[in-house]
Design an enzyme around this catalytic site. Sequence first.
Site, PDB file in Angstrom:
ATOM      1  N   VAL A 158      75.197  40.318 197.899  1.00 48.41           N
ATOM      2  CA  VAL A 158      75.435  40.903 196.582  1.00 48.41           C
ATOM      3  C   VAL A 158      74.091  41.160 195.911  1.00 48.41           C
ATOM      4  O   VAL A 158      73.278  40.251 195.759  1.00 48.41           O
ATOM      5  CB  VAL A 158      76.300  39.968 195.721  1.00 48.41           C
ATOM      6  CG1 VAL A 158      76.397  40.500 194.285  1.00 48.41           C
ATOM      7  CG2 VAL A 158      77.702  39.829 196.318  1.00 48.41           C
ATOM      8  N   GLY A 160      72.524  42.155 192.555  1.00 47.42           N
ATOM      9  CA  GLY A 160      72.713  42.352 191.132  1.00 47.42           C
ATOM     10  C   GLY A 160      71.529  43.065 190.511  1.00 47.42           C
ATOM     11  O   GLY A 160      70.392  42.600 190.625  1.00 47.42           O
ATOM     12  N   TYR A 194      72.173  36.406 198.059  1.00 49.01           N
ATOM     13  CA  TYR A 194      72.031  37.165 196.820  1.00 49.01           C
ATOM     14  C   TYR A 194      70.704  37.911 196.849  1.00 49.01           C
ATOM     15  O   TYR A 194      69.702  37.415 197.384  1.00 49.01           O
ATOM     16  CB  TYR A 194      72.074  36.228 195.604  1.00 49.01           C
ATOM     17  CG  TYR A 194      72.144  36.961 194.280  1.00 49.01           C
ATOM     18  CD1 TYR A 194      73.321  37.544 193.850  1.00 49.01           C
ATOM     19  CD2 TYR A 194      71.008  37.069 193.471  1.00 49.01           C
ATOM     20  CE1 TYR A 194      73.384  38.224 192.642  1.00 49.01           C
ATOM     21  CE2 TYR A 194      71.059  37.741 192.259  1.00 49.01           C
ATOM     22  CZ  TYR A 194      72.252  38.319 191.850  1.00 49.01           C
ATOM     23  OH  TYR A 194      72.312  39.006 190.658  1.00 49.01           O
ATOM     24  N   LYS A 195      70.706  39.110 196.256  1.00 47.00           N
ATOM     25  CA  LYS A 195      69.516  39.960 196.212  1.00 47.00           C
ATOM     26  C   LYS A 195      69.202  40.261 194.757  1.00 47.00           C
ATOM     27  O   LYS A 195      70.051  40.794 194.029  1.00 47.00           O
ATOM     28  CB  LYS A 195      69.766  41.252 196.990  1.00 47.00           C
ATOM     29  CG  LYS A 195      68.586  42.212 197.072  1.00 47.00           C
ATOM     30  CD  LYS A 195      69.000  43.476 197.835  1.00 47.00           C
ATOM     31  CE  LYS A 195      67.850  44.480 197.907  1.00 47.00           C
ATOM     32  NZ  LYS A 195      68.286  45.776 198.489  1.00 47.00           N
ATOM     33  N   ALA A 196      67.999  39.878 194.315  1.00 49.18           N
ATOM     34  CA  ALA A 196      67.642  39.988 192.899  1.00 49.18           C
ATOM     35  C   ALA A 196      66.399  40.832 192.698  1.00 49.18           C
ATOM     36  O   ALA A 196      65.550  40.960 193.585  1.00 49.18           O
ATOM     37  CB  ALA A 196      67.414  38.591 192.311  1.00 49.18           C
TER      38      ALA A 196
END
Length: 290
Positions: A158, A160, A194-196
């Site tokens: 995901v 965001g 997670y990818k930020a």
Amino acid sequence: MTADSTTGPSLDPLTDRRGGFSMVALDQRESLRAMMAPVMSGPVGDESLVEFKTLATAILSPRASAVLLDRAYGLPAAAARAPGCGLVLAADVLQQEPGGPVVGATLDEGVTAELAAQLRPDALKMLVPWTPATRSGAVDLAERFMRLCRTLGLPGIVEGVVRPPDISSWSDADRDAAIVRAAEDLAVVGPTLYKAEVPGYGASPAEAITATARRITEVLDCPWVVLSSGVAAERFAAAVQACRQGGASGFLAGRAVWADAVTAPDPAEFLRTESLRRLDALDAVGVSTP
């Protein structure tokens, strides 16, 4: 948090020799078309996108733990991957004006069990735009994506991204707080990874970037990586290092690695020299940080 601390489908096919993530994003679509336009004599056709993605995958994948490709223009590039390089398939349809930022996304209905059986991706990725006014919608989109991942038995990444219409008026502190809040909101859907975005666009002092990275780590129950959009190429390795000090497990980066190749006189030569040098610098960061 390392890759083996997650539950569910394994992230191991996406990891490098140290168990971190050294992944290259090549799933850009209309943004790549806009990047190519200044050096094209006419409209940028689909074949130009396919050609660049295939070339970049062939040259960069030997140094990457995985590559991220899209269904629309990236499928031929999947066969150009080096042995041992994992495949992440984008499961998003992006909404953006030509040359503009992504302002919306929907789940790609073309990512089916049949396509997964054909390509055998190691994970799926979903870009989820987040704004203070659309938090519940972002969570709903991420949940539908993770439901697809569970149905296909694949890890879900995901991504965001903070995209309020007035972001140009935000301070770096406002944006950093929103990046953390987006991660906290989207964590409830149970992403495998997670990818930020990089705090402060990579221009803030390293201590400030690391402090925000720690806050991201605290709100997640899974490992996370940084993307490179919005960060100058010359700052990205230091930004990754600062984020890794705060708990990030690596990167899934595109433009900071290869964007300049698009307009270079010889794109292949640029990829073989400067882009690989940038990946080597990022690899060195992985050696020197947790």
